[in-house]
Design a protein around this motif. Structure first.
Motif, PDB file in Angstrom:
ATOM      1  N   ILE A  86       0.833  -1.223   0.000  1.00  0.00           N
ATOM      2  CA  ILE A  86       0.000   0.000   0.000  1.00  0.00           C
ATOM      3  C   ILE A  86       0.863   1.268   0.000  1.00  0.00           C
ATOM      4  CG2 ILE A  86      -1.736   1.293   1.287  1.00  0.00           C
ATOM      5  CD1 ILE A  86      -2.905  -1.387   2.189  1.00  0.00           C
ATOM      6  N   PRO A  87       1.806   1.434   0.942  1.00  0.00           N
ATOM      7  CA  PRO A  87       2.637   2.652   0.855  1.00  0.00           C
ATOM      8  C   PRO A  87       3.491   2.704  -0.413  1.00  0.00           C
ATOM      9  CG  PRO A  87       3.429   1.192   2.598  1.00  0.00           C
ATOM     10  CD  PRO A  87       2.097   0.673   2.173  1.00  0.00           C
ATOM     11  N   PHE A  89       2.487   1.684  -3.324  1.00  0.00           N
ATOM     12  CA  PHE A  89       1.551   2.149  -4.337  1.00  0.00           C
ATOM     13  C   PHE A  89       1.344   3.672  -4.218  1.00  0.00           C
ATOM     14  CE2 PHE A  89      -2.858   3.141  -5.578  1.00  0.00           C
ATOM     15  CZ  PHE A  89      -2.826   2.739  -6.903  1.00  0.00           C
ATOM     16  N   VAL A  90       1.182   4.138  -2.990  1.00  0.00           N
ATOM     17  CA  VAL A  90       0.982   5.579  -2.766  1.00  0.00           C
ATOM     18  C   VAL A  90       2.216   6.368  -3.224  1.00  0.00           C
ATOM     19  CG1 VAL A  90       0.631   7.346  -0.995  1.00  0.00           C
ATOM     20  CG2 VAL A  90      -0.633   5.193  -0.876  1.00  0.00           C
ATOM     21  N   ALA A  91       3.406   5.871  -2.878  1.00  0.00           N
ATOM     22  CA  ALA A  91       4.630   6.555  -3.305  1.00  0.00           C
ATOM     23  C   ALA A  91       4.738   6.593  -4.825  1.00  0.00           C
ATOM     24  CB  ALA A  91       5.854   5.857  -2.694  1.00  0.00           C
ATOM     25  N   ALA A  92       4.396   5.476  -5.465  1.00  0.00           N
ATOM     26  CA  ALA A  92       4.470   5.431  -6.932  1.00  0.00           C
ATOM     27  C   ALA A  92       3.490   6.423  -7.555  1.00  0.00           C
ATOM     28  CB  ALA A  92       4.175   4.010  -7.420  1.00  0.00           C
ATOM     29  N   ILE A  93       2.281   6.510  -6.990  1.00  0.00           N
ATOM     30  CA  ILE A  93       1.303   7.484  -7.498  1.00  0.00           C
ATOM     31  C   ILE A  93       1.857   8.905  -7.368  1.00  0.00           C
ATOM     32  CG2 ILE A  93      -0.956   8.527  -7.048  1.00  0.00           C
ATOM     33  CD1 ILE A  93      -1.161   5.937  -8.529  1.00  0.00           C
ATOM     34  N   LEU A 134       7.120   6.026   5.553  1.00  0.00           N
ATOM     35  CA  LEU A 134       6.342   4.958   6.191  1.00  0.00           C
ATOM     36  C   LEU A 134       7.008   3.598   5.973  1.00  0.00           C
ATOM     37  CD1 LEU A 134       2.678   5.981   5.197  1.00  0.00           C
ATOM     38  CD2 LEU A 134       3.789   6.290   7.422  1.00  0.00           C
ATOM     39  N   ILE A 135       7.526   3.394   4.758  1.00  0.00           N
ATOM     40  CA  ILE A 135       8.199   2.127   4.434  1.00  0.00           C
ATOM     41  C   ILE A 135       9.445   1.946   5.306  1.00  0.00           C
ATOM     42  CG2 ILE A 135       9.456   0.912   2.610  1.00  0.00           C
ATOM     43  CD1 ILE A 135       7.526   2.293   0.606  1.00  0.00           C
ATOM     44  N   VAL A 136      10.240   3.002   5.413  1.00  0.00           N
ATOM     45  CA  VAL A 136      11.456   2.924   6.245  1.00  0.00           C
ATOM     46  C   VAL A 136      11.078   2.647   7.697  1.00  0.00           C
ATOM     47  CG1 VAL A 136      13.415   4.250   7.122  1.00  0.00           C
ATOM     48  CG2 VAL A 136      12.777   4.410   4.710  1.00  0.00           C
ATOM     49  N   GLY A 137      10.038   3.306   8.174  1.00  0.00           N
ATOM     50  CA  GLY A 137       9.609   3.096   9.560  1.00  0.00           C
ATOM     51  C   GLY A 137       9.164   1.670   9.820  1.00  0.00           C
ATOM     52  N   ALA A 138       8.476   1.073   8.855  1.00  0.00           N
ATOM     53  CA  ALA A 138       8.031  -0.308   9.009  1.00  0.00           C
ATOM     54  C   ALA A 138       9.214  -1.270   9.098  1.00  0.00           C
ATOM     55  CB  ALA A 138       7.123  -0.691   7.842  1.00  0.00           C
ATOM     56  N   ILE A 139      10.242  -1.026   8.274  1.00  0.00           N
ATOM     57  CA  ILE A 139      11.431  -1.894   8.307  1.00  0.00           C
ATOM     58  C   ILE A 139      12.207  -1.681   9.607  1.00  0.00           C
ATOM     59  CG2 ILE A 139      13.615  -2.424   7.156  1.00  0.00           C
ATOM     60  CD1 ILE A 139      12.282  -1.474   4.541  1.00  0.00           C
ATOM     61  N   ALA A 140      12.389  -0.410   9.986  1.00  0.00           N
ATOM     62  CA  ALA A 140      13.126  -0.121  11.220  1.00  0.00           C
ATOM     63  C   ALA A 140      12.410  -0.679  12.441  1.00  0.00           C
ATOM     64  CB  ALA A 140      13.314   1.393  11.356  1.00  0.00           C
ATOM     65  N   GLY A 141      11.083  -0.689  12.410  1.00  0.00           N
ATOM     66  CA  GLY A 141      10.317  -1.203  13.542  1.00  0.00           C
ATOM     67  C   GLY A 141      10.161  -2.713  13.549  1.00  0.00           C
ATOM     68  N   GLU A 142      10.837  -3.381  12.621  1.00  0.00           N
ATOM     69  CA  GLU A 142      10.811  -4.852  12.531  1.00  0.00           C
ATOM     70  C   GLU A 142       9.387  -5.373  12.384  1.00  0.00           C
ATOM     71  OE1 GLU A 142      12.977  -6.198  15.957  1.00  0.00           O
ATOM     72  OE2 GLU A 142      14.904  -6.013  14.918  1.00  0.00           O
ATOM     73  N   ARG A 143       8.605  -4.699  11.543  1.00  0.00           N
ATOM     74  CA  ARG A 143       7.227  -5.142  11.290  1.00  0.00           C
ATOM     75  C   ARG A 143       7.083  -5.803   9.921  1.00  0.00           C
ATOM     76  NH1 ARG A 143       6.324  -0.440  14.435  1.00  0.00           N
ATOM     77  NH2 ARG A 143       4.879  -0.839  16.169  1.00  0.00           N
ATOM     78  N   ASP A 152       1.399  -7.623   8.673  1.00  0.00           N
ATOM     79  CA  ASP A 152       0.071  -7.019   8.545  1.00  0.00           C
ATOM     80  C   ASP A 152       0.103  -5.955   7.440  1.00  0.00           C
ATOM     81  OD1 ASP A 152      -2.593  -6.729  10.478  1.00  0.00           O
ATOM     82  OD2 ASP A 152      -2.137  -4.957   9.270  1.00  0.00           O
ATOM     83  N   LEU A 153      -0.897  -5.971   6.579  1.00  0.00           N
ATOM     84  CA  LEU A 153      -0.887  -5.090   5.410  1.00  0.00           C
ATOM     85  C   LEU A 153      -1.173  -3.633   5.765  1.00  0.00           C
ATOM     86  CD1 LEU A 153      -2.658  -7.311   2.712  1.00  0.00           C
ATOM     87  CD2 LEU A 153      -0.218  -6.935   3.086  1.00  0.00           C
ATOM     88  N   VAL A 154      -1.649  -3.366   6.980  1.00  0.00           N
ATOM     89  CA  VAL A 154      -1.956  -1.981   7.382  1.00  0.00           C
ATOM     90  C   VAL A 154      -1.117  -1.538   8.584  1.00  0.00           C
ATOM     91  CG1 VAL A 154      -3.753  -0.401   8.177  1.00  0.00           C
ATOM     92  CG2 VAL A 154      -4.284  -2.122   6.442  1.00  0.00           C
TER      93      VAL A 154
END
Length: 405
Positions: A86-87, A89-93, A134-143, A152-154
């Motif tokens: 999802i993020p 896709f948003v970044a690509a848009i 948001l993508i970097v935060g998800a990776i840094a947060g080990e999610r 989780d997709l959200v």
């Protein structure tokens, strides 16, 4: 070494993208906040003309990062792309809308059309870096666990840590753009415009500093292991360099020394990325180390050779593009005047440089493919870097000679 070198390429590409692409995004944000009236129009026009010739080149680095990550660490790429679809896709848009707006702005015929296009460009310039943060935060947060859409997709990307890093990305983009645009305005003899962007650089620098502290707080509560390694462990030297470089940039901007401020601002950003990498090493994702995620040996060798060989094409081309842009020589007439003459003599020593580059290429391929020892791979990589440097030098030399003439 073969497993690690491609991730170094990825991090280097990420630094280039955050600095150059970040300044590109930030210019769009300043267009949105310019206000109304003649001074606001000058700000919008300056931001557009400064970034217009190079915005496509700035986003080459995102393609480079994704391509190398996909090829060298396919499990990591698949896990990130599926869980964080999802993020992404948003970044690509956002990136696509920005590109379309840049292309359409020159074709607008009325003030209303131009405002509409600039609004799309500005909003997408905020949307894209926020989504990438948001993508970097998800990776840094080990999610993002290893596996196809295993996270989780959200909630993997919509959480306090990811949102904070998304806001930091926007703040850093605005800061970098204001610093870069101040220098561009001085170079064009627009002293009043330079002062306006100087004020924006100082304000956005303070906001970026506050945002960085908020990011550390969010990291401490949400990703404590990464926070500990960044503040007290291996990432600490990079964190110190980032803080010092950031403060130096503010000081240089206050003294109106915009050219060195560009480099210290870039150093501050590069140190943040280096600190993150050092704090997270040896893991790319939770429980997945660099060696476990690496592609087979032959693939890694092919990636290393392709990246280094591609460097001798990419870097001279970018050097020429930025030189022409900074000199204001991209109008058709001046470009034609800059075109090399058919009878221009070859630079002295050029043949020797080419021969040395070819020798380094042969040595690099030989050591990488014919031997398995780590020392042989190190020599092979060094030889390929020598090939890239000498090859780039042989291509840039005519441009340097031309510039001196």
């Amino acid at each position: 070494m073969l497993d690690t070198l491609p991730i170094v390429f990825v991090l280097a590409g990420l630094v280039f993208y955050v600095v150059l692409g970040g300044a590109d995004f930030g210019a769009g944000l300043w267009q949105l906040l310019a206000g109304r009236g003649a001074p606001a129009k000058r700000i919008r026009d300056h931001a557009h003309h400064a970034m217009g010739p190079v915005w496509e080149a700035n986003h080459v680095w995102l393609i480079f990062v994704l391509t190398v990550l996909w090829t060298a660490y396919p499990t990591v790429f698949a896990s990130i792309a599926s869980t964080l679809s999802i993020p992404f896709f948003v970044a690509a848009i956002g990136i696509i809308l920005r590109g379309g707006a840049y292309a359409l702005r020159s074709g607008t015929k009325t003030a209303r059309e131009q405002r509409s296009v600039e609004t799309v460009l500005s909003v997408s310039s905020i949307l894209a870096p926020f989504a990438l943060g948001l993508i970097v935060g998800a990776i840094a947060g080990e999610r993002v666990p290893a596996g196809n859409a295993a996270g989780d997709l959200v909630t993997s990307w919509w959480n306090p840590l990811s949102i904070t890093i998304g806001l930091i990305s926007v703040a850093f983009s605005a800061y970098l753009a204001a610093v870069f645009l101040s220098g561009d305005a001085v170079r064009r003899g627009e002293a009043g415009l330079a002062e306006r962007f100087r004020a924006r650089a100082l304000v956005s620098g303070a906001v970026a500093g506050v945002a960085a502290v908020a990011g550390l707080v969010a990291l401490r509560s949400d990703a404590h292991r990464l926070y500990h390694e960044l503040v007290f462990g291996r990432g600490l030297p990079a964190l110190v360099v980032s803080v010092v470089a950031g403060l130096a940039t503010v000081g240089l901007v206050r003294r109106r020394r915009y050219e060195p401020a560009r480099y210290t601002a870039a150093l501050a950003v590069a140190a943040v990325i280096a600190g993150w990498a050092l704090a997270q090493e040896p893991y790319l994702l939770e429980g997945l180390t660099i060696s476990q995620a690496a592609a087979p040996r032959d693939t890694m060798i092919a990636v290393i050779v392709a990246v280094i060989a591609g460097g001798i094409i990419l870097f001279p081309a970018l050097a020429v593009l930025f030189r022409l842009t900074l000199a204001g020589n991209l109008s058709p007439g001046e470009a034609a005047a800059d075109a090399p003459g058919e009878n221009r003599p070859a630079p002295a020593g050029g043949t020797l440089v080419v021969r040395l580059a070819v020798a380094c290429l042969v040595a690099g391929l030989g050591f990488l493919t014919a031997a398995d020892a780590a020392w042989a791979h190190a020599i092979g990589v060094a030889a390929l870097f020598g090939f890239a440097i000498l090859g780039a030098a042989s291509l840039i030399a005519p441009e340097v000679t031309e510039a001196r003439d």
